[in-house]
Scaffold this active site. Structure first.
Site, PDB file in Angstrom:
ATOM      1  N   SER A 127      17.978   3.400  62.470  1.00  0.00           N
ATOM      2  CA  SER A 127      18.819   4.273  61.645  1.00  0.00           C
ATOM      3  C   SER A 127      18.346   5.714  61.738  1.00  0.00           C
ATOM      4  O   SER A 127      17.147   5.985  61.890  1.00  0.00           O
ATOM      5  CB  SER A 127      18.768   3.818  60.184  1.00  0.00           C
ATOM      6  OG  SER A 127      19.382   4.767  59.332  1.00  0.00           O
ATOM      7  N   TYR A 152      14.938   1.697  52.574  1.00  0.00           N
ATOM      8  CA  TYR A 152      15.754   1.356  53.741  1.00  0.00           C
ATOM      9  C   TYR A 152      15.213   2.047  54.985  1.00  0.00           C
ATOM     10  O   TYR A 152      15.012   1.413  56.029  1.00  0.00           O
ATOM     11  CB  TYR A 152      17.204   1.769  53.491  1.00  0.00           C
ATOM     12  CG  TYR A 152      18.091   1.658  54.708  1.00  0.00           C
ATOM     13  CD1 TYR A 152      18.446   0.417  55.216  1.00  0.00           C
ATOM     14  CD2 TYR A 152      18.571   2.802  55.350  1.00  0.00           C
ATOM     15  CE1 TYR A 152      19.257   0.310  56.341  1.00  0.00           C
ATOM     16  CE2 TYR A 152      19.377   2.701  56.470  1.00  0.00           C
ATOM     17  CZ  TYR A 152      19.720   1.452  56.961  1.00  0.00           C
ATOM     18  OH  TYR A 152      20.522   1.356  58.075  1.00  0.00           O
TER      19      TYR A 152
END
Length: 229
Positions: A127, A152
């Site tokens: 990501s 995350y």
């Protein structure tokens, strides 16, 4: 050739599966169909994939250690594409353990399977969130990513490090893709399997200075944007 796609009912997984199937590749997809967003949308995507020759689906969670081990005992995959993960930056503040289960434990379960069956190459979703507190723009893959600002992002940075270890120790080729926001004009599928499209007004709001070209569609009423420059 057989490819395993995890998170196959997701946006990217669904489109990747469609592309590979169109090229004659066997696709084995797994997904836990969690309710982080509309499960009906995921089921509609799966219905589309089930209509294609060469597609097999198994309901399976990456965090299911025994289930993952059994999968790789029973199946052999030339390539593995890991798109399954607990997504969302803000949600990690509400449910941090979901990220530990899926993005950490689940990822190691997958790597173990790849090692056991000698997968030729693993491609996994990282990501852009790993860039965290970086102030340098534009970002570059050579930038240091040592300051994530969400669980995350930290889990995705951990994925990159763990994949590097497996690549080094077991000669497992692995490539991580630092996705930014991934979208297209076709948002998804309705329950009946028909495409759901962005409206003209929404497209204008997204890109108010852009030039839009429109065309009509036999499946949908109104006009659909086909080109945004």
């Amino acid at each position: 050739m057989k490819v395993l796609i995890t998170g196959v009912a997701g946006f990217i997984g669904y489109h990747l599966a469609q592309r590979l199937l169109a090229e004659g590749v066997q696709v084995y997809g797994i997904d836990n169909l969690n309710n982080y967003y509309d499960v009906d949308l995921k089921k509609a995507r799966l219905a589309q994939l089930h209509s294609r020759a060469g597609f097999t689906f198994q309901f399976l969670d990456l965090a299911d250690r025994l289930g993952m081990a059994q999968l790789f005992q029973e199946q052999t995959f030339n390539y593995v594409v890991n798109l399954a993960a607990q997504a969302g930056v803000r949600y990690s503040l509400q449910n941090p353990l979901a990220y530990v289960d899926s993005n950490l434990s689940g990822f190691v379960n997958l790597l173990e399977g790849c090692r056991q069956c000698q997968t030729q190459h693993l491609v996994f979703a990282s990501s852009s969130s790993v860039y965290g507190a970086n102030v340098k723009v534009p970002f570059a893959v050579s930038d240091r990513v040592d300051h994530p600002v969400s669980l995350y992002a930290a889990s995705k940075k951990a994925n990159e490090l763990i994949a590097h270890v497996y690549s080094h120790l077991y000669n497992l080729p692995a490539t991580g893709l630092r996705f930014f926001t991934v979208y297209q004009l076709q948002l998804g599928l309705a329950r009946g399997g028909d495409p759901i499209w962005l409206t003209t007004s929404l497209c204008k709001r997204l890109r108010p200075t852009s030039l839009l070209t429109f065309t009509t569609s036999a499946k949908c009423s109104g006009t659909l944007p086909t080109l945004m420059t």
